[in-house]
Design a protein around this motif. Structure first.
Motif, PDB file in Angstrom:
ATOM      1  N   GLU A  49       0.834  -1.203   0.000  1.00 32.22           N
ATOM      2  CA  GLU A  49       0.000   0.000   0.000  1.00 32.22           C
ATOM      3  C   GLU A  49       0.872   1.258   0.000  1.00 32.22           C
ATOM      4  O   GLU A  49       1.842   1.359   0.749  1.00 32.22           O
ATOM      5  CB  GLU A  49      -0.926   0.009   1.217  1.00 32.22           C
ATOM      6  CG  GLU A  49      -1.957   1.101   1.153  1.00 32.22           C
ATOM      7  CD  GLU A  49      -3.081   0.914   2.150  1.00 32.22           C
ATOM      8  OE1 GLU A  49      -3.915   1.821   2.248  1.00 32.22           O
ATOM      9  OE2 GLU A  49      -3.129  -0.128   2.838  1.00 32.22           O
ATOM     10  N   SER A  51       0.466   5.734  -0.465  1.00 32.51           N
ATOM     11  CA  SER A  51      -0.383   6.913  -0.643  1.00 32.51           C
ATOM     12  C   SER A  51       0.197   7.723  -1.797  1.00 32.51           C
ATOM     13  O   SER A  51       1.338   7.497  -2.214  1.00 32.51           O
ATOM     14  CB  SER A  51      -0.402   7.758   0.639  1.00 32.51           C
ATOM     15  OG  SER A  51       0.877   8.342   0.849  1.00 32.51           O
ATOM     16  N   GLU A  53       1.166  10.652  -1.568  1.00 30.87           N
ATOM     17  CA  GLU A  53       2.308  11.353  -0.983  1.00 30.87           C
ATOM     18  C   GLU A  53       3.550  10.463  -0.982  1.00 30.87           C
ATOM     19  O   GLU A  53       4.657  10.939  -1.220  1.00 30.87           O
ATOM     20  CB  GLU A  53       1.988  11.832   0.446  1.00 30.87           C
ATOM     21  CG  GLU A  53       0.921  12.905   0.529  1.00 30.87           C
ATOM     22  CD  GLU A  53      -0.503  12.353   0.378  1.00 30.87           C
ATOM     23  OE1 GLU A  53      -0.758  11.187   0.764  1.00 30.87           O
ATOM     24  OE2 GLU A  53      -1.348  13.082  -0.156  1.00 30.87           O
ATOM     25  N   ASP A  54       3.364   9.161  -0.722  1.00 28.89           N
ATOM     26  CA  ASP A  54       4.488   8.221  -0.760  1.00 28.89           C
ATOM     27  C   ASP A  54       5.093   8.164  -2.165  1.00 28.89           C
ATOM     28  O   ASP A  54       6.308   8.038  -2.325  1.00 28.89           O
ATOM     29  CB  ASP A  54       4.041   6.797  -0.385  1.00 28.89           C
ATOM     30  CG  ASP A  54       3.584   6.673   1.061  1.00 28.89           C
ATOM     31  OD1 ASP A  54       4.038   7.468   1.908  1.00 28.89           O
ATOM     32  OD2 ASP A  54       2.765   5.767   1.331  1.00 28.89           O
ATOM     33  N   LYS A  62       4.215   7.339  -9.921  1.00 29.30           N
ATOM     34  CA  LYS A  62       3.028   8.164  -9.680  1.00 29.30           C
ATOM     35  C   LYS A  62       2.342   8.511 -11.000  1.00 29.30           C
ATOM     36  O   LYS A  62       1.114   8.425 -11.107  1.00 29.30           O
ATOM     37  CB  LYS A  62       3.402   9.443  -8.934  1.00 29.30           C
ATOM     38  CG  LYS A  62       2.197  10.296  -8.609  1.00 29.30           C
ATOM     39  CD  LYS A  62       2.558  11.517  -7.808  1.00 29.30           C
ATOM     40  CE  LYS A  62       1.309  12.330  -7.495  1.00 29.30           C
ATOM     41  NZ  LYS A  62       1.627  13.532  -6.749  1.00 29.30           N
ATOM     42  N   VAL A  99      -3.279   2.096  -4.089  1.00 27.33           N
ATOM     43  CA  VAL A  99      -3.177   3.545  -3.939  1.00 27.33           C
ATOM     44  C   VAL A  99      -4.599   4.091  -3.928  1.00 27.33           C
ATOM     45  O   VAL A  99      -5.355   3.901  -4.891  1.00 27.33           O
ATOM     46  CB  VAL A  99      -2.379   4.190  -5.098  1.00 27.33           C
ATOM     47  CG1 VAL A  99      -2.285   5.697  -4.911  1.00 27.33           C
ATOM     48  CG2 VAL A  99      -0.993   3.582  -5.222  1.00 27.33           C
ATOM     49  N   ASN A 100      -4.974   4.746  -2.839  1.00 31.73           N
ATOM     50  CA  ASN A 100      -6.317   5.342  -2.719  1.00 31.73           C
ATOM     51  C   ASN A 100      -7.432   4.352  -3.057  1.00 31.73           C
ATOM     52  O   ASN A 100      -8.306   4.630  -3.867  1.00 31.73           O
ATOM     53  CB  ASN A 100      -6.448   6.581  -3.616  1.00 31.73           C
ATOM     54  CG  ASN A 100      -5.627   7.735  -3.112  1.00 31.73           C
ATOM     55  OD1 ASN A 100      -5.181   7.747  -1.972  1.00 31.73           O
ATOM     56  ND2 ASN A 100      -5.415   8.717  -3.962  1.00 31.73           N
TER      57      ASN A 100
END
Length: 112
Positions: A49, A51, A53-54, A62, A99-100
């Motif tokens: 997992e 985020s 931000e990660d 990303k 992610v999310n």
């Protein structure tokens, strides 16, 4: 005089043609590292997992997550970041990430 000029033109075009072939062999615009995130319909059994931000530390990853199914070319100055991300995946024993509340199958490929 005319035959000398013709010979010079032929030699010049030959040298130019060889130079262009040489450049085409060296210059390969598709070469490099690519990352792709394929969106999964069902949650996998095992995943890592993250985020958003990660993923700031891994801009190529990303961008792939933000554009699922699209191959994202990673600039050479970010190859180390992708390698670090790959080590995290390897240590966790899975290429799946969350992610999310969305799940992705991550792919990293090198093209020559």
């Amino acid at each position: 005089m005319k035959s000398t000029t013709t010979a010079l033109m032929i030699i010049s075009f030959g040298v130019l043609a060889l130079f262009l072939v040489f450049l085409l062999v060296i210059y390969q615009p598709g070469a490099g590292m690519y990352v792709r995130a394929d969106k999964l319909q069902d949650p996998p059994e095992k995943y890592t997992e993250f985020s958003l931000e990660d993923l700031e530390k891994y801009p190529g990853v990303k961008e792939a997550v933000m554009n699922p199914g699209k191959d994202i070319k990673v600039p050479s100055n970010y190859h180390e970041n992708i390698s670090e991300f790959g080590k995290i995946s390897s240590n966790n024993g899975t290429n799946y990430i969350k992610v999310n509340n969305e799940y992705y199958d991550m792919h990293c490929e090198f093209a020559d």
